[in-house]
Design a protein around this motif. Structure first.
Motif, PDB file in Angstrom:
ATOM      1  N   ASN A  49      68.121 -26.085 -42.237  1.00  0.00           N
ATOM      2  CA  ASN A  49      66.707 -25.832 -42.004  1.00  0.00           C
ATOM      3  C   ASN A  49      66.234 -24.685 -42.903  1.00  0.00           C
ATOM      4  O   ASN A  49      67.030 -24.095 -43.641  1.00  0.00           O
ATOM      5  CB  ASN A  49      66.443 -25.528 -40.521  1.00  0.00           C
ATOM      6  CG  ASN A  49      67.231 -24.323 -40.025  1.00  0.00           C
ATOM      7  OD1 ASN A  49      67.505 -23.376 -40.757  1.00  0.00           O
ATOM      8  ND2 ASN A  49      67.601 -24.351 -38.756  1.00  0.00           N
ATOM      9  N   ASP A  65      65.257 -21.616 -42.271  1.00  0.00           N
ATOM     10  CA  ASP A  65      65.828 -20.295 -41.989  1.00  0.00           C
ATOM     11  C   ASP A  65      67.243 -20.170 -42.565  1.00  0.00           C
ATOM     12  O   ASP A  65      67.597 -19.142 -43.159  1.00  0.00           O
ATOM     13  CB  ASP A  65      65.859 -20.046 -40.479  1.00  0.00           C
ATOM     14  CG  ASP A  65      64.457 -19.906 -39.892  1.00  0.00           C
ATOM     15  OD1 ASP A  65      63.548 -19.518 -40.654  1.00  0.00           O
ATOM     16  OD2 ASP A  65      64.280 -20.194 -38.692  1.00  0.00           O
ATOM     17  N   GLN A  93      57.749 -28.909 -46.367  1.00  0.00           N
ATOM     18  CA  GLN A  93      56.688 -29.100 -45.386  1.00  0.00           C
ATOM     19  C   GLN A  93      57.094 -28.605 -43.998  1.00  0.00           C
ATOM     20  O   GLN A  93      56.245 -28.355 -43.138  1.00  0.00           O
ATOM     21  CB  GLN A  93      56.300 -30.571 -45.303  1.00  0.00           C
ATOM     22  CG  GLN A  93      57.401 -31.474 -44.741  1.00  0.00           C
ATOM     23  CD  GLN A  93      56.963 -32.919 -44.639  1.00  0.00           C
ATOM     24  OE1 GLN A  93      55.864 -33.270 -45.047  1.00  0.00           O
ATOM     25  NE2 GLN A  93      57.825 -33.764 -44.099  1.00  0.00           N
ATOM     26  N   SER A  94      58.413 -28.452 -43.781  1.00  0.00           N
ATOM     27  CA  SER A  94      58.912 -27.988 -42.488  1.00  0.00           C
ATOM     28  C   SER A  94      59.075 -26.474 -42.436  1.00  0.00           C
ATOM     29  O   SER A  94      59.389 -25.920 -41.382  1.00  0.00           O
ATOM     30  CB  SER A  94      60.258 -28.647 -42.170  1.00  0.00           C
ATOM     31  OG  SER A  94      61.250 -28.241 -43.111  1.00  0.00           O
ATOM     32  N   ALA A  95      58.866 -25.797 -43.577  1.00  0.00           N
ATOM     33  CA  ALA A  95      59.033 -24.347 -43.615  1.00  0.00           C
ATOM     34  C   ALA A  95      57.846 -23.653 -42.949  1.00  0.00           C
ATOM     35  O   ALA A  95      56.690 -24.009 -43.169  1.00  0.00           O
ATOM     36  CB  ALA A  95      59.179 -23.872 -45.054  1.00  0.00           C
ATOM     37  N   LYS A  96      58.123 -22.659 -42.137  1.00  0.00           N
ATOM     38  CA  LYS A  96      57.056 -21.902 -41.496  1.00  0.00           C
ATOM     39  C   LYS A  96      56.379 -21.001 -42.523  1.00  0.00           C
ATOM     40  O   LYS A  96      57.021 -20.553 -43.473  1.00  0.00           O
ATOM     41  CB  LYS A  96      57.637 -21.054 -40.358  1.00  0.00           C
ATOM     42  CG  LYS A  96      58.292 -21.854 -39.248  1.00  0.00           C
ATOM     43  CD  LYS A  96      58.903 -20.934 -38.204  1.00  0.00           C
ATOM     44  CE  LYS A  96      59.591 -21.731 -37.107  1.00  0.00           C
ATOM     45  NZ  LYS A  96      60.242 -20.839 -36.106  1.00  0.00           N
ATOM     46  N   PRO A  97      55.090 -20.760 -42.361  1.00  0.00           N
ATOM     47  CA  PRO A  97      54.394 -19.839 -43.286  1.00  0.00           C
ATOM     48  C   PRO A  97      55.111 -18.493 -43.352  1.00  0.00           C
ATOM     49  O   PRO A  97      55.450 -17.910 -42.327  1.00  0.00           O
ATOM     50  CB  PRO A  97      52.998 -19.701 -42.666  1.00  0.00           C
ATOM     51  CG  PRO A  97      52.808 -20.968 -41.885  1.00  0.00           C
ATOM     52  CD  PRO A  97      54.174 -21.320 -41.350  1.00  0.00           C
ATOM     53  N   SER A 134      58.117 -18.048 -44.635  1.00  0.00           N
ATOM     54  CA  SER A 134      59.578 -18.190 -44.690  1.00  0.00           C
ATOM     55  C   SER A 134      60.109 -17.776 -46.057  1.00  0.00           C
ATOM     56  O   SER A 134      61.167 -17.149 -46.163  1.00  0.00           O
ATOM     57  CB  SER A 134      59.981 -19.636 -44.391  1.00  0.00           C
ATOM     58  OG  SER A 134      59.616 -20.013 -43.094  1.00  0.00           O
ATOM     59  N   GLU A 168      49.733 -22.861 -49.392  1.00  0.00           N
ATOM     60  CA  GLU A 168      51.022 -22.588 -48.759  1.00  0.00           C
ATOM     61  C   GLU A 168      52.033 -23.661 -49.140  1.00  0.00           C
ATOM     62  O   GLU A 168      51.676 -24.793 -49.465  1.00  0.00           O
ATOM     63  CB  GLU A 168      50.864 -22.559 -47.236  1.00  0.00           C
ATOM     64  CG  GLU A 168      49.977 -21.436 -46.718  1.00  0.00           C
ATOM     65  CD  GLU A 168      50.638 -20.070 -46.840  1.00  0.00           C
ATOM     66  OE1 GLU A 168      51.881 -20.025 -46.997  1.00  0.00           O
ATOM     67  OE2 GLU A 168      49.914 -19.066 -46.781  1.00  0.00           O
ATOM     68  N   GLN A 224      54.053 -25.421 -47.332  1.00  0.00           N
ATOM     69  CA  GLN A 224      54.053 -26.604 -46.468  1.00  0.00           C
ATOM     70  C   GLN A 224      52.861 -27.519 -46.737  1.00  0.00           C
ATOM     71  O   GLN A 224      52.855 -28.677 -46.303  1.00  0.00           O
ATOM     72  CB  GLN A 224      54.089 -26.200 -44.990  1.00  0.00           C
ATOM     73  CG  GLN A 224      52.858 -25.460 -44.507  1.00  0.00           C
ATOM     74  CD  GLN A 224      52.979 -23.954 -44.683  1.00  0.00           C
ATOM     75  OE1 GLN A 224      53.811 -23.481 -45.456  1.00  0.00           O
ATOM     76  NE2 GLN A 224      52.175 -23.215 -43.940  1.00  0.00           N
TER      77      GLN A 224
END
Length: 230
Positions: free
Chosen positions: A47, A49, A168-172, A174, A182, A184
Motif C-alpha cells: 500500500n 504507506d 489513486q489510492s494514496a492519501k493526500p 502521502s 493531487e 490521486q
C-alpha cells in the motif's frame, strides 16, 4: 593367398560413473531452473504507506510508468519517468481510424491519449538502473505498474515493488508531489470532470429549490404562476 581383415570398432562404453554424473547434472539444472522460477515470482505489492517506508528506509527508487500527460499533471518528487505506453503517432490507415474513434470517445470524455507499448521501455530501464536496483514501480490504477514489473522481472530485475491500486489510492500528503493537481486525481480529465462539476451545480440548485418550496410554499406558488406576459 592374401587374407583381408576387417576391424569393426565397438561402440564406446559409458561407465556408471559418467552416467551418474550426467544424471546429477540434470537434477542440478532442473533444481536451478525451479529456483529461478521462484525468484521471478517475487514482486512485492504494497500500500502507499508501506511504499513510502520502502523509499525512506530501504532505499527504493521510484519509477513512474504512466503516460506523459498524467505524469505532468502530478508526480512524486525525485521519481524517474519511463512510460510503459507512449503516444501512438503512426500514420497507417488502421491506426488513423482507431485514433479517430478513440479521440472522439475515450479521449474526449476521459482525457485518455491514444497510446501504444513503448518498444524501448526495458532498454531505457537497463540504461538507467542495474539489475540489482530496488525499484518501486508506480502508475495511476496499478495495472501498468504490474505489467511493467512483469517485463522487468523477465529482464532480470529482482527487487521490484508496486503500489496496489496505484497512486489513486494514496492519501493526500502521502508523498511530496509536483504538478497542477493531487497524485490521486492525476488520472481525471476530459468531459467527465466538467460533467461532475455541472452535476454538482445542478444538484445544489435543485436542493435550494426544494428547500424554498418547502419553507416558503406561498412565495413559490406565486413565482410558478407568473408568466412572461405578465
Amino acid at each position: 593367398m592374401a587374407v583381408l581383415g576387417f576391424c569393426v570398432a565397438s561402440p564406446p562404453r559409458l561407465s556408471w560413473k559418467a552416467f551418474g554424473t550426467n544424471r546429477l547434472s540434470t537434477r542440478v539444472h532442473r533444481s536451478y531452473r525451479r529456483r529461478i522460477a521462484l525468484v521471478r515470482a517475487e514482486v512485492n505489492f504494497v500500500n502507499a504507506d508501506e511504499a513510502k517506508r520502502l523509499v525512506s528506509e530501504e532505499g527504493y527508487t521510484i519509477l513512474d510508468v504512466r503516460d506523459k500527460t498524467q505524469y505532468e499533471r502530478a508526480h512524486i518528487k525525485s521519481s524517474h519517468h519511463v512510460p510503459l505506453f507512449i503516444e501512438n503517432q503512426d500514420n497507417d490507415l488502421g491506426t488513423i481510424v482507431k485514433r479517430t474513434v478513440h479521440n472522439n470517445f475515450s479521449g474526449l470524455f476521459f482525457g485518455l491519449p491514444f497510446t501504444k507499448l513503448n518498444p524501448d521501455f526495458v532498454r531505457t530501464i537497463k540504461e538507467k538502473f542495474s539489475d540489482d536496483s530496488k525499484l518501486l514501480i508506480v502508475c495511476q490504477e496499478g495495472l501498468r505498474s504490474a505489467a511493467a514489473a512483469n517485463k522487468l522481472e523477465v529482464a532480470g530485475y529482482r527487487n521490484l515493488s508496486c503500489i496496489t491500486s496505484g497512486l489513486q489510492s494514496a492519501k493526500p500528503g502521502s508523498f511530496e508531489s509536483e504538478g497542477s493537481t493531487e497524485l490521486q486525481n492525476a488520472g481525471k480529465a476530459g468531459l467527465v470532470t466538467i460533467q461532475g462539476k455541472i452535476s454538482a451545480v445542478l444538484g445544489t440548485v435543485l436542493i435550494c429549490a426544494f428547500l424554498f418550496i418547502t419553507f416558503f410554499p406561498e412565495q413559490a406558488e406565486k413565482i410558478l404562476q407568473m408568466s412572461p406576459s405578465s
